[in-house]
Every structure is written in C-alpha cells, then in structure tokens.
Design a protein around this motif. Structure first.
Motif, short mmCIF file in Angstrom:
data_model
loop_
_atom_site.label_atom_id
_atom_site.label_comp_id
_atom_site.label_asym_id
_atom_site.label_seq_id
_atom_site.Cartn_x
_atom_site.Cartn_y
_atom_site.Cartn_z
N ASN A 130 0.84 -1.19 0.00
CA ASN A 130 0.00 0.00 0.00
C ASN A 130 0.88 1.25 0.00
OD1 ASN A 130 -1.80 2.09 0.65
ND2 ASN A 130 -3.17 0.64 1.66
N LEU A 131 0.74 2.07 -1.04
CA LEU A 131 1.54 3.29 -1.14
C LEU A 131 1.15 4.32 -0.08
CD1 LEU A 131 3.78 4.61 -2.86
CD2 LEU A 131 1.99 5.61 -4.28
N PHE A 132 -0.09 4.23 0.42
CA PHE A 132 -0.53 5.19 1.43
C PHE A 132 0.28 5.06 2.72
CE2 PHE A 132 -4.53 4.67 -1.09
CZ PHE A 132 -4.54 5.96 -1.60
N SER A 133 0.91 3.91 2.93
CA SER A 133 1.72 3.73 4.14
C SER A 133 2.96 4.64 4.14
CB SER A 133 2.14 2.26 4.29
OG SER A 133 2.97 1.88 3.21
N TYR A 134 3.27 5.21 2.97
CA TYR A 134 4.43 6.12 2.86
C TYR A 134 3.99 7.58 2.92
CZ TYR A 134 6.81 1.94 1.07
OH TYR A 134 7.34 0.69 0.92
N SER A 135 2.72 7.84 3.26
CA SER A 135 2.18 9.21 3.19
C SER A 135 2.98 10.22 4.00
CB SER A 135 0.71 9.21 3.64
OG SER A 135 -0.09 8.50 2.75
N SER A 136 3.38 9.84 5.22
CA SER A 136 4.11 10.78 6.06
C SER A 136 5.48 11.09 5.47
CB SER A 136 4.27 10.21 7.48
OG SER A 136 4.96 8.97 7.45
N GLU A 137 6.14 10.08 4.90
CA GLU A 137 7.44 10.31 4.27
C GLU A 137 7.30 11.17 3.01
OE1 GLU A 137 10.12 6.62 4.39
OE2 GLU A 137 8.14 5.80 4.89
N ILE A 138 6.22 10.96 2.27
CA ILE A 138 5.96 11.78 1.08
C ILE A 138 5.74 13.23 1.48
CG2 ILE A 138 4.31 12.21 -0.79
CD1 ILE A 138 3.90 9.14 -0.91
N GLU A 139 4.98 13.42 2.57
CA GLU A 139 4.71 14.79 3.03
C GLU A 139 6.00 15.50 3.44
OE1 GLU A 139 1.88 17.19 6.25
OE2 GLU A 139 1.75 15.01 6.05
N ASN A 193 -2.63 3.65 -9.30
CA ASN A 193 -3.88 4.26 -8.84
C ASN A 193 -3.66 5.06 -7.55
OD1 ASN A 193 -6.85 4.56 -8.83
ND2 ASN A 193 -6.72 3.30 -6.99
N GLU A 194 -2.93 4.48 -6.61
CA GLU A 194 -2.67 5.17 -5.35
C GLU A 194 -1.76 6.38 -5.57
OE1 GLU A 194 -3.20 1.26 -2.45
OE2 GLU A 194 -1.19 1.99 -2.92
N TYR A 195 -0.82 6.25 -6.50
CA TYR A 195 0.06 7.37 -6.84
C TYR A 195 -0.77 8.56 -7.37
CZ TYR A 195 3.24 10.10 -9.81
OH TYR A 195 3.92 11.12 -10.43
N LEU A 196 -1.76 8.27 -8.22
CA LEU A 196 -2.62 9.33 -8.76
C LEU A 196 -3.49 9.94 -7.67
CD1 LEU A 196 -3.71 7.79 -12.18
CD2 LEU A 196 -2.10 9.66 -11.79
N VAL A 197 -3.98 9.11 -6.75
CA VAL A 197 -4.80 9.63 -5.64
C VAL A 197 -3.98 10.57 -4.77
CG1 VAL A 197 -6.02 9.01 -3.51
CG2 VAL A 197 -6.39 7.67 -5.58
N ILE A 198 -2.76 10.14 -4.41
CA ILE A 198 -1.88 10.97 -3.58
C ILE A 198 -1.50 12.24 -4.33
CG2 ILE A 198 0.40 11.08 -2.50
CD1 ILE A 198 0.07 8.06 -1.87
N SER A 199 -1.18 12.10 -5.63
CA SER A 199 -0.82 13.27 -6.44
C SER A 199 -1.96 14.27 -6.47
CB SER A 199 -0.47 12.84 -7.87
OG SER A 199 0.63 11.98 -7.88
N ASN A 200 -3.19 13.77 -6.74
CA ASN A 200 -4.36 14.66 -6.79
C ASN A 200 -4.55 15.42 -5.47
OD1 ASN A 200 -5.32 14.32 -9.42
ND2 ASN A 200 -6.31 12.40 -8.89
N HIS A 201 -4.30 14.72 -4.37
CA HIS A 201 -4.43 15.36 -3.05
C HIS A 201 -3.50 16.56 -2.93
CE1 HIS A 201 -4.34 16.02 1.28
NE2 HIS A 201 -3.03 15.84 1.25
N TRP A 202 -2.24 16.36 -3.35
CA TRP A 202 -1.26 17.45 -3.19
C TRP A 202 -1.46 18.55 -4.23
CZ3 TRP A 202 0.95 18.29 1.13
CH2 TRP A 202 1.18 17.23 2.02
N PHE A 203 -1.92 18.18 -5.43
CA PHE A 203 -2.24 19.21 -6.42
C PHE A 203 -3.37 20.09 -5.89
CE2 PHE A 203 0.32 16.86 -9.40
CZ PHE A 203 0.68 17.79 -10.37
N GLU A 204 -4.39 19.48 -5.32
CA GLU A 204 -5.51 20.25 -4.76
C GLU A 204 -5.07 21.06 -3.55
OE1 GLU A 204 -8.60 17.45 -3.94
OE2 GLU A 204 -8.89 16.92 -6.05
N HIS A 205 -4.19 20.48 -2.74
CA HIS A 205 -3.70 21.17 -1.54
C HIS A 205 -3.02 22.49 -1.91
CE1 HIS A 205 -1.97 21.62 2.50
NE2 HIS A 205 -0.83 21.93 1.91
N PHE A 206 -2.22 22.47 -2.97
CA PHE A 206 -1.51 23.67 -3.40
C PHE A 206 -2.25 24.44 -4.48
CE2 PHE A 206 1.99 21.20 -1.53
CZ PHE A 206 2.57 22.17 -0.71
#
Length: 529
Positions: free
Chosen positions: A309-318, A356-369
């Motif tokens: 699960n790529l979401f497990s790396y969310s804190s490191e990505i942030e 799919n998870e990469y796109l979800v995480i990407s979309n989150h950060w694109f929307e955030h900024f």
C-alpha cells in the motif's frame, strides 16, 4: 499527442518544455532524450507525433537522427532546434523532411507559432491516413461487431440461441476453457491509434489458427477495454502449446508482445465467466519484470495477491514535499521501488494499484496547493508505455517518469509559493497605508494575515528594502508634508492626524527624515509659491 525533445543540453530541453503551450495544442505527454541513440529507443517505444531535435549532438547527430526518422517513423513531424545558423544544417533538415528550423536562443512566440502549425499539419495528414480505410475492412466491419456483441453476451450469460452457434462456428462441448489476451497501448499505436483495426488484425491471426484446428473462437470482449477472449472446446491437452503459437504469431504480425493468461476448465457454458475471471486473476498475478521470451501465463492454483500500500508512505511523502527538493524524493522513491520489487518480482495487479494510489496521492497534493493538474488519470494507458516490445516492464524508465513528474510538481509549488508570498506582502503594504495613523504592531499584522512575524519582517525587508517601522514613518512623513503644504493646520494637529500624539517627537522625526523642521518646510513651500 506526444512530444519528444532531443538535445544534449539539459537547460535547452527544460527551456522548450517550459515555454511550449502544450495543452493548448493537445499535447498530453512530453519526453526528453540527450542524443540521437537515446531518441531512437524512445521513438520506437513511444512513437511521438512531434519531435524537436538539435543538430549537433554526441553519439548520433541530428542529421543521422532525421534520416532515421524519415525511414522508420515518417508520420512524425520534426522541428530542428540548433544554435548554428548554417545553410548546411538547414539544407539537411529540409532534405530529411523537417517541418521547420528554429535557432537558439529560442523565441517563445516563434516556438509556439511553429508548434501550432506543425500540430495542424500532423492532424491533417493523420485524417488523410485514416480516411484510406480499405474496401475489404469496410465490407467486413459489421460481421465482427455482431460476433463480438453476441459472444460477449454469451460469456456473461448463457442466452445465445442454438441457431447462432453454427453461424459463429461455436461447437457445443462437454468442456470449455477461456484464455485472455490483453492488448496494450503499444499494440494500438502499431496501427497509428486505430483501435478497431488493431482488434480486427489480431483476431484474424487468432481465428485463422483456431479455425484450422477447429478448437475454439476468439472475439473482442466488449465488457472490458483492451481484452480479447478465446473460448476453447477442443485440444485441451495442447492449450499451452497452442497459445504459445498464437502469442508468437501476434508478435510477428504487429511487432508487439500481448500477454496471454489461461483460465480453468469448466463443464457448462454458463460457467464461462468463471474461467474468464480465473484467467484475469492469473494475468493480475503475472510477474511483469519477468524477461522470459514467452508471455503466456498459467497457474494451476491461484495464489492470493498480496498487495503493498503506497498510502503507508504518506508521512514520508509529506516530509519530502515540505523539503521542496527532488533530492528528498530520490531515496524515498528508491526505497519504495525496492519494497515493491523484492525478489525481482512485481505483479501486474500490484502495478495497477500502485499507479492508482500514486494518482490519488498526487491529486491530493495538487488540490492542496491549488495547482492545475495535467497528468492523465487513465491508469493502464499511463503504465503501458513502460512495457518494451517483448512485453517486459521497464522499471527504471517508470521510476524516471515518476521523478520527472515530481520535479515538475515541485517547480510549480515554488512558483506558486513565490507568487503567493509576493501577493501577501503587497497586501500588508496596503494594510499599512490604510492604518498608518495608529500604532500598528507586528503581532497585529501576523494575526491578520496568518503569517509568522519573522517571515513578515524578513520578506517585507527583502521586497521594499526597509523594515516595517521605517516604512510607517515614511508614510506618515509623506502625509504630513502634504498637510503642511496645503493647509493652515497647526503642527500639533498635523502630528495627531499622522499618528503622533507627542508633537515634539513628531518634529524630531520630521527633521531627521527631511533635514528641516515642519515649520521650516512650510516656510520654504510658501516662499516657492
């Protein structure tokens, strides 16, 4: 549409990438190569519609590259970009069919005028190519569509009338088996994006082999994009051998590998969907890093697909995003790649979930900024480009693409942050202009604009070359001078109006700034009048 930029100078490639009005011209993907040899590998894989190329490069120069493109990828439009204003290069570019010739440094307006013109030319030529459909294809178009629709219905529910079996050559049997053929993006690109012609050609290859052996039928599975289903009713002992033969025949016909998965045998027509689903799971379990020549997969027992699960790396990505540098992502992406490909294995199902998870995480950060996103969200379309002609996944190319996308994202964040910071500082300036006549504290500004006092002080000094307190004095003295010139107000009245309760302190500050007292300033102005 895809663009390839070929130049041995990285800053030139990046410059073209940033200056081009890609979206307005229907360009969805941009790739780069640093020499002709690397460019040829990418062209064979990606088949870009537009190619920008330098003329003087190591290993293989622009002249040799243009010659190769003319022979091997003639539908691509080329634009030569060079710093050499030499008739020799221009003549070579024209000889090998280049659409235009641009000089460095590149003028953005000329670049985009040229891009618009070349895209228009390509579209006109593509429309003409597509219009040249053969009479044979037109005549035979309806029958395959009818067959595909009816057999898709059969796979999902046994509602095919008995009289139709003979029409399709579908034999009734005590046993059936389904195999799944997956068409990837490269297969369709081999036919210049004509999806229908791709299916037509591959199904001709498959059904010609099956008809000779009277053992099955292949059809386009209309319920799922990019799939051909083969139903076998004979030759079960030789299924794997037969599918190997079909695999090689398809690859020979179109030059691209199409993965094939074998389902399990079933005893009733209404269980065909079970065999299909088994084959689909076999395909999802297949190791896409496998470099074996054959891409025909079979599993006697379906192993459960254990997905990371790529979401497990969310804190490191942030944390990496907060660092704002691509270097912060290098180790992280390397770590993720190592985790996902342990034992040199990566399943097709895992890749699809990862993307799919990469796109979800990407979309989150694109929307955030609040950044506009230009990345395609078609998952299989995005990953298909990283399979080579033999059907093996090119992991490093996939990693490089991800790093490029992250780099572009980080650059956009920086531009957005700078723009936002500048806008806030000018809003603070307006606030000071409106409130100069009272004691405005730095904490008040910080609370009002939700920015730290330290940041406000540093950024304001950087932008206006003066600190906030001195800037307020500047505004007050400017206002006081106007009142001294154009009114008969007393000095203490003017002092109060511009924010000084003590007129003696006001006189002291005024003289320090202007070199004269308020009274002397007024007298000088009266004399000048």
């Amino acid at each position: 549409m895809k663009v390839l930029i070929v130049d041995d100078e990285k800053h030139v490639r990046e410059g073209i990438n940033l200056l081009g009005e890609w979206e307005q011209n229907g360009i969805t993907e941009i790739f780069e190569a640093c020499n002709g040899e690397e460019a040829i590998q990418l062209i064979q894989t990606l088949r870009p519609e537009i190619i920008f190329s330098d003329m003087k490069m190591p290993k293989m120069d622009g002249t040799q590259l243009l010659e190769w493109i003319k022979e091997n990828q003639p539908t691509s439009k080329t634009i030569v970009v060079t710093g050499y204003d030499d008739y020799h290069y221009m003549r070579k570019a024209i000889h090998f069919g280049s659409s235009d010739y641009l000089l460095k440094p590149i003028d953005p307006e000329i670049l985009n005028q040229t891009l618009e013109k070349v895209v228009k030319e390509w579209r006109e030529e593509e429309a003409e190519r597509n219009s040249k459909t053969t009479t044979y294809q037109l005549i035979n178009e309806m029958k395959p569509v009818y067959r595909d629709r009816k057999l898709t219905q059969l796979l999902n529910s046994d509602n095919l009338k008995d009289e139709l079996y003979e029409e399709f050559g579908f034999s009734k049997s005590q046993e059936y088996l389904v195999a799944l053929v997956r068409l990837n993006r490269k297969a369709i690109e081999a036919f210049q994006g004509d999806r229908d012609l791709t299916y037509f050609t591959i199904l001709n290859v498959i059904n010609e082999i099956l008809q000779k052996r009277e053992c099955g039928i292949g059809f386009r599975y209309l319920a799922q994009k990019g799939e051909i289903v083969i139903v076998f009713w004979e030759q079960f002992a030789y299924i794997e051998e037969l599918l190997e033969y079909i695999y090689k025949a398809i690859k020979k016909a179109i030059g691209v590998s199409c993965h094939i998965a074998i389902g399990t045998a079933i005893d009733k027509r209404n269980k065909l969907i079970n065999s299909y689903q088994y084959a689909k799971q076999v395909l999802l379990n297949s190791n896409i890093l496998d470099d074996e020549e054959s891409k025909v997969y079979r599993q006697d027992v379906i192993q459960p697909l254990l997905l990371k699960n790529l979401f497990s790396y969310s804190s490191e990505i942030e944390l990496a995003i907060q660092a704002g540098e691509i270097r912060a992502f290098d180790d992280l992406i390397g770590k993720i790649a190592k985790d996902y490909t342990e034992g040199h294995s990566l399943s097709w199902g895992q890749l699809l979930q990862l993307e799919n998870e990469y796109l979800v995480i990407s979309n989150h950060w694109f929307e955030h900024f609040q950044i506009t996103r230009k990345i395609s969200d078609r998952i299989e379309y995005r990953v298909d480009q990283f399979f080579n002609q033999n059907g093996t996944f090119q992991l490093q190319d996939y990693i490089d693409r991800t790093i490029r996308e992250v780099s572009i994202f980080l650059r956009k964040i920086k531009r957005k942050t700078v723009q936002k910071s500048n806008n806030v500082i000018y809003e603070i300036e307006k606030y000071l202009e409106a409130n100069f006549d009272r004691d405005v504290k730095l904490q008040e500004i910080s609370d009002h604009f939700y920015i730290s006092r330290e940041y406000i002080s540093r950024k304001f000094k950087q932008e206006f070359n003066v600190n906030i307190s001195d800037y307020i004095v500047k505004i007050r003295i400017k206002r006081a001078k106007a009142l001294l010139k154009n009114s008969e107000l007393k000095i203490y009245e003017i002092a109060n109006m511009v924010g000084y309760q003590d007129d003696k302190y006001f006189r002291k500050v005024f003289k320090k700034v202007e070199g004269v007292t308020p009274n002397e300033f007024r007298e000088i102005h009266i004399i000048q009048k």
